[in-house]
Design an enzyme around this catalytic site. Sequence first.
Site, PDB file in Angstrom:
ATOM      1  N   HIS A 130     -41.042 -28.181  12.276  1.00 28.19           N
ATOM      2  CA  HIS A 130     -40.868 -28.832  10.972  1.00 28.19           C
ATOM      3  C   HIS A 130     -42.180 -29.426  10.459  1.00 28.19           C
ATOM      4  O   HIS A 130     -42.334 -29.641   9.260  1.00 28.19           O
ATOM      5  CB  HIS A 130     -39.791 -29.916  11.059  1.00 28.19           C
ATOM      6  CG  HIS A 130     -38.974 -30.049   9.807  1.00 28.19           C
ATOM      7  ND1 HIS A 130     -38.111 -29.069   9.372  1.00 28.19           N
ATOM      8  CD2 HIS A 130     -38.908 -31.037   8.885  1.00 28.19           C
ATOM      9  CE1 HIS A 130     -37.535 -29.456   8.249  1.00 28.19           C
ATOM     10  NE2 HIS A 130     -38.007 -30.643   7.931  1.00 28.19           N
ATOM     11  N   LYS A 184     -29.749 -24.901   3.681  1.00 28.81           N
ATOM     12  CA  LYS A 184     -29.105 -26.209   3.713  1.00 28.81           C
ATOM     13  C   LYS A 184     -28.436 -26.506   2.369  1.00 28.81           C
ATOM     14  O   LYS A 184     -29.050 -26.335   1.319  1.00 28.81           O
ATOM     15  CB  LYS A 184     -30.150 -27.286   4.020  1.00 28.81           C
ATOM     16  CG  LYS A 184     -29.565 -28.653   4.334  1.00 28.81           C
ATOM     17  CD  LYS A 184     -30.651 -29.601   4.779  1.00 28.81           C
ATOM     18  CE  LYS A 184     -30.081 -30.967   5.130  1.00 28.81           C
ATOM     19  NZ  LYS A 184     -31.124 -31.905   5.586  1.00 28.81           N
TER      20      LYS A 184
END
Length: 348
Positions: free
Chosen positions: A295, A231
């Site tokens: 997550h 990311k």
Amino acid sequence: MPKPFSYKIGIHRNQKVIFILFEKDSNLIQEVKKIQGSIWSQSKKVWYVLDTEYNRSLFNLEPLSYSLPSEEGIKHVQKFSYWLKSKRYSENTIKTYTDALKSFLVFYNTKDILTITNEDLVTYNNEYIIKNNLSHSYQNQLVNAIKLYFKTIQNISLELDKIHRPKREKVLPNVLSKEEVKKILEAHVNLKHRAMLSLIYSCGLRRSELLHLKSTDIDSKRNIVIIRQSKGRKDRIAPLSPKILDLLRDYYKMYKPKNYLFEGKTEEQYSEQSLQSVLKQALKKVNITKPVTLHWLRHSYATHLLESGTDLRYIQELLGHNSSKTTEIYTHVSTKSLQQIKSPFDDL
């Protein structure tokens, strides 16, 4: 489709979907399962399919062609997409931002885009986003996309500095106990499944980071894993524990992956859906009913590091966070300090 079903267009996981609504009934659930591409949302407790032309026709809904921007609007969307690509935005960001602009232009289908003002954006927020109960984060993405687009075409009608994003929701990350994590990681007999879930937790990886790993990213001599272009298009490294390294060696000997570290049956990259299914099966095996996602393992990794005394600055680096404020949220879920606090109730 049977009459007991009704349908609602909405947004889920940043995708346009069709929610399938019906009274809870085992026979109806079986009917829904027969629909190609139907998915159960654990968070929303509802079945849904992607909002496609085919699915709309299947449910006798208004065709997608009625929900497109004007011809001029489509040109604006294409121009925005072209600009984002030239700036090397990720494919996910390009899709999210162009879909957001498209949604905005559909709402103002009959209005010249160059005459749009701040008041129009306020109306859009109230009459579309809030009215459809879309999330704060989705609204934030929409505002980001619209601001970025109008900034690139320098539209003087829109006062960009006066466009405000919604107040950020203060949501605590979901964290599992070490005992729960251990159960999940040991649930599978399949070596590949166990290795994937274990590597996510042991290195605090995002789902996409795990799936993009290649065999060459595992440096056994330095005991590190190299996470490339994650990311924000950043590379970072994470330490490999001796236990996970032994597990990966056993996995490599058995599966001998050619390109990606974890591959599907056709030697292509392991799919996100299959990885989600691996976790779902593990939860079922150990009878954990919480709506755990991949997550959660990353959140648990960070929190357990903090509770074991790891400095917050190192955790920030390991997770690849730009801002320390993002990492600081784990201090709110760590129980190490809380457990030392004695409740006045105990003195009564």
